[in-house]
Enzyme design. Structure first.
Site, PDB file in Angstrom:
ATOM      1  N   ASP A  54       0.775  -1.342  -0.049  1.00  0.00           N
ATOM      2  CA  ASP A  54       0.104   0.205   0.060  1.00  0.00           C
ATOM      3  C   ASP A  54       0.909   1.188   0.076  1.00  0.00           C
ATOM      4  O   ASP A  54       1.432   1.624   1.021  1.00  0.00           O
ATOM      5  CB  ASP A  54      -0.875   0.159   1.310  1.00  0.00           C
ATOM      6  N   TYR A  59       3.421   9.548  -0.742  1.00  0.00           N
ATOM      7  CA  TYR A  59       4.562   9.113   0.105  1.00  0.00           C
ATOM      8  C   TYR A  59       5.944   9.176  -0.569  1.00  0.00           C
ATOM      9  O   TYR A  59       7.002   8.909   0.339  1.00  0.00           O
ATOM     10  CB  TYR A  59       4.461   7.399   0.221  1.00  0.00           C
ATOM     11  N   LYS A  84      -2.392   5.809  -4.520  1.00  0.00           N
ATOM     12  CA  LYS A  84      -3.613   6.787  -4.192  1.00  0.00           C
ATOM     13  C   LYS A  84      -3.225   7.988  -4.722  1.00  0.00           C
ATOM     14  O   LYS A  84      -2.245   8.422  -5.224  1.00  0.00           O
ATOM     15  CB  LYS A  84      -3.592   7.084  -2.863  1.00  0.00           C
ATOM     16  N   HIS A 117      -7.517   9.551  -2.164  1.00  0.00           N
ATOM     17  CA  HIS A 117      -6.886   9.666  -0.855  1.00  0.00           C
ATOM     18  C   HIS A 117      -7.789  10.232   0.217  1.00  0.00           C
ATOM     19  O   HIS A 117      -7.549   9.897   1.286  1.00  0.00           O
ATOM     20  CB  HIS A 117      -5.703  10.390  -0.998  1.00  0.00           C
TER      21      HIS A 117
HETATM   22  P1  NDP Z   1       0.707   1.811  11.801  1.00  0.00           P
HETATM   23  O1  NDP Z   1      -0.504   1.705  12.768  1.00  0.00           O
HETATM   24  O2  NDP Z   1       0.760   0.659  10.794  1.00  0.00           O
HETATM   25  O3  NDP Z   1       1.782   1.967  12.720  1.00  0.00           O
HETATM   26  C1  NDP Z   1       3.110   1.963  12.047  1.00  0.00           C
HETATM   27  C2  NDP Z   1       3.941   2.277  13.495  1.00  0.00           C
HETATM   28  O4  NDP Z   1       4.223   1.265  14.321  1.00  0.00           O
HETATM   29  C3  NDP Z   1       5.565   2.366  13.017  1.00  0.00           C
HETATM   30  O5  NDP Z   1       6.010   3.497  13.913  1.00  0.00           O
HETATM   31  C4  NDP Z   1       6.079   1.189  13.160  1.00  0.00           C
HETATM   32  O6  NDP Z   1       7.467   1.434  13.685  1.00  0.00           O
HETATM   33  C5  NDP Z   1       4.977   0.876  14.455  1.00  0.00           C
HETATM   34  N1  NDP Z   1       5.160  -0.729  14.598  1.00  0.00           N
HETATM   35  C6  NDP Z   1       4.975  -1.508  13.403  1.00  0.00           C
HETATM   36  N2  NDP Z   1       4.976  -3.004  13.984  1.00  0.00           N
HETATM   37  C7  NDP Z   1       5.114  -2.934  15.190  1.00  0.00           C
HETATM   38  C8  NDP Z   1       5.118  -3.871  16.231  1.00  0.00           C
HETATM   39  N3  NDP Z   1       5.083  -5.377  15.880  1.00  0.00           N
HETATM   40  N4  NDP Z   1       5.431  -3.697  17.415  1.00  0.00           N
HETATM   41  C9  NDP Z   1       5.583  -2.251  17.864  1.00  0.00           C
HETATM   42  N5  NDP Z   1       5.461  -1.168  16.877  1.00  0.00           N
HETATM   43  C10 NDP Z   1       5.268  -1.513  15.598  1.00  0.00           C
HETATM   44  O7  NDP Z   1       0.453   3.072  11.201  1.00  0.00           O
HETATM   45  P2  NDP Z   1       0.523   3.831   9.723  1.00  0.00           P
HETATM   46  O8  NDP Z   1      -0.229   5.222   9.769  1.00  0.00           O
HETATM   47  O9  NDP Z   1       1.676   3.493   8.839  1.00  0.00           O
HETATM   48  O10 NDP Z   1      -0.499   2.965   8.820  1.00  0.00           O
HETATM   49  C11 NDP Z   1      -0.261   1.713   8.115  1.00  0.00           C
HETATM   50  C12 NDP Z   1      -0.404   1.891   6.471  1.00  0.00           C
HETATM   51  O11 NDP Z   1      -1.700   2.363   6.353  1.00  0.00           O
HETATM   52  C13 NDP Z   1       0.587   3.062   6.193  1.00  0.00           C
HETATM   53  O12 NDP Z   1       1.700   2.662   5.979  1.00  0.00           O
HETATM   54  C14 NDP Z   1      -0.079   3.488   4.890  1.00  0.00           C
HETATM   55  O13 NDP Z   1       0.091   2.702   3.766  1.00  0.00           O
HETATM   56  C15 NDP Z   1      -1.684   3.592   5.227  1.00  0.00           C
HETATM   57  N6  NDP Z   1      -2.110   4.824   5.592  1.00  0.00           N
HETATM   58  C16 NDP Z   1      -3.264   5.200   4.869  1.00  0.00           C
HETATM   59  C17 NDP Z   1      -3.481   6.581   5.101  1.00  0.00           C
HETATM   60  C18 NDP Z   1      -4.703   7.405   4.212  1.00  0.00           C
HETATM   61  O14 NDP Z   1      -4.952   8.281   4.617  1.00  0.00           O
HETATM   62  N7  NDP Z   1      -5.271   6.399   3.217  1.00  0.00           N
HETATM   63  C19 NDP Z   1      -3.223   7.315   6.279  1.00  0.00           C
HETATM   64  C20 NDP Z   1      -2.113   6.950   7.082  1.00  0.00           C
HETATM   65  C21 NDP Z   1      -1.762   5.230   6.618  1.00  0.00           C
HETATM   66  P3  NDP Z   1       8.814   0.745  12.644  1.00  0.00           P
HETATM   67  O15 NDP Z   1       8.447   1.280  11.168  1.00  0.00           O
HETATM   68  O16 NDP Z   1      10.001   1.495  13.355  1.00  0.00           O
HETATM   69  O17 NDP Z   1       8.537  -0.687  12.940  1.00  0.00           O
END
Ligand code: NDP
Length: 280
Positions: A54, A59, A84, A117
Site C-alpha cells: 500500500d 509517500y 492513491k 486519497h
Molecule cells: P501503523 O498503525 O501501521 O503503525 C506503524 C508504526 O508502528 C510505526 O511507527 C512502526 O514502527 C510501528 N510498528 C510496526 N509494527 C510494530 C510492532 N510489531 N510492534 C511495535 N511497533 C510496531 O500506522 P500507519 O499510519 O503507517 O498505517 C499503516 C499504513 O496505512 C500506512 O503505512 C499507509 O500505507 C496506510 N495509511 C493510509 C492513510 C490514508 O489516508 N489512506 C493514512 C495513514 C496510513 P517501525 O516502522 O519502526 O517498526
C-alpha cells in the site's frame, strides 16, 4: 468480501464487489523513506509472504515499491499494488494524468487498486468519474476511496452507478467505527484499516497487553487479528524485519469472543491522522 473466518492465512484474500481478490494483509509504506528503506521493507515482506503493498503518490516511494517487487522475481499477477490519487491531482483530467504518472513510477501497466486519497470538497465527484474511466480502460483492476465517511459515501453513491470497491480508513479498537463498518458491509464496500497499530500510540494499553500476554502474542498481533476477525483488510507498516515478520504471524491463533468484546469496548475516537468528519 464479507467476514473472514478463523482459517485465514497470509495467502487469504477477500473478494471485492467487482470480483477482484485482495490479500487480507498488506504492508503499508507511509513514512517509509524513499530509496533503500522502502525497497528493503518490501523485499523483506515478500520474503515473509506478503503480496500486498500500500503506497501513495504523496509517500514519494512508489518507484521503490515497484523496483523491489520486480527484483523479487514475483510475477505481476501474484502481487497486489495499491496507490492513491493525491489531493492536488483531483479533478477529471488531472486524475487520469496522475494515474498514468503513478503507473510509470511504479513501472507497471495496471494498478490493482487506485484510491481517492481524501474526499476533497468540490473535486471528488469529477475524480470519481475519472476513476471509472481508469477502471473501464483497464488501467486499474479496482478503484475505491479513502477517508470517506458515511456522508461522503452516500453522496458518491447517489451520483454514480459505480460503487467503490474499497474504503480505506483509520480503524483500530481505539477508533472503532462500527457504523461505518456496517454501512460498508451493507453496500458491499470492503473496509480497509489503516493505522491498525494506532501508529504505536496504544500498543501499551493495559487491556491489549493483558490479552496479548494471555495468548502469548504481542499487542501488535492482537490489534491486527482484531481487524481481520472483523472482516477488514489490514495494512500495518514497519521498516524493521522483526516486526514485519511478527505482523504477519497473525494467522495461527484466534481471538475469543470475550477478547473481541474487550477490544470492541476500547473506542475513544482516537485519530492519529487527519479527520474527514467535517469535510463538506
Ligand atoms: P501503523 O498503525 O501501521 O503503525 C506503524 C508504526 O508502528 C510505526 O511507527 C512502526 O514502527 C510501528 N510498528 C510496526 N509494527 C510494530 C510492532 N510489531 N510492534 C511495535 N511497533 C510496531 O500506522 P500507519 O499510519 O503507517 O498505517 C499503516 C499504513 O496505512 C500506512 O503505512 C499507509 O500505507 C496506510 N495509511 C493510509 C492513510 C490514508 O489516508 N489512506 C493514512 C495513514 C496510513 P517501525 O516502522 O519502526 O517498526
Amino acid at each position: 468480501m464479507g467476514k473472514l473466518q478463523t482459517e485465514l492465512s497470509i495467502q487469504s484474500k477477500a473478494r471485492l464487489n467487482i470480483g477482484v481478490e485482495i490479500p487480507v494483509l498488506g504492508l503499508g509504506v507511509y513514512q517509509t523513506s524513499p530509496g533503500r528503506s522502502t525497497q528493503d521493507a518490501v523485499r523483506t515482506a515478500i520474503g515473509f509472504g506478503y503480496r500486498h503493498f500500500d503506497t501513495a503518490r504523496i509517500y514519494g516511494n512508489e518507484a521503490d515499491v515497484g523496483e523491489a517487487i520486480r527484483d523479487s522475481g514475483i510475477s505481476r499477477e501474484d502481487v497486489f499494488i495499491t496507490t492513491k490519487l493525491w489531493n492536488s491531482d483531483q479533478g477529471f483530467d488531472s486524475t487520469i494524468r496522475a494515474c498514468e504518472s503513478s503507473l510509470k513510477r511504479i513501472g507497471v501497466d495496471f494498478l490493482d487498486l487506485y484510491l481517492i486519497h481524501f474526499p476533497v470538497t468540490g473535486l471528488r465527484q469529477e475524480s470519481w468519474r475519472a476513476m471509472k474511466k481508469l477502471l473501464v480502460t483497464g488501467k486499474c483492476r479496482a478503484v475505491g476511496v479513502s477517508n470517506f465517511t458515511i456522508r461522503h459515501l452516500d453522496e458518491l453513491l447517489s451520483r454514480s452507478d459505480l460503487v467503490p470497491a474499497v474504503n480505506q480508513v483509520e480503524f483500530n479498537p481505539f477508533l472503532y467505527q462500527r457504523e461505518l463498518l456496517d454501512y460498508c458491509h451493507a453496500k458491499k464496500i470492503q473496509l480497509e484499516a489503516y493505522s491498525p497499530l494506532t501508529r504505536g500510540e496504544r500498543l501499551n494499553h493495559p487491556k491489549v497487553a493483558r490479552i496479548a500476554a494471555q495468548i502469548s502474542r504481542n499487542p501488535a498481533q492482537v490489534l491486527i487479528r482484531w481487524g481481520l476477525q472483523h472482516g477488514l483488510v489490514v495494512i500495518p507498516k514497519s521498516t524493521r524485519e522483526q516486526r514485519i515478520r511478527e505482523n504477519s504471524q497473525v494467522f495461527d491463533f484466534h481471538l475469543s469472543n470475550d477478547h473481541m468484546q474487550i477490544l470492541d469496548s476500547l473506542n475513544e475516537d482516537l485519530r492519529t491522522n487527519w479527520d474527514p468528519s467535517n469535510v463538506a
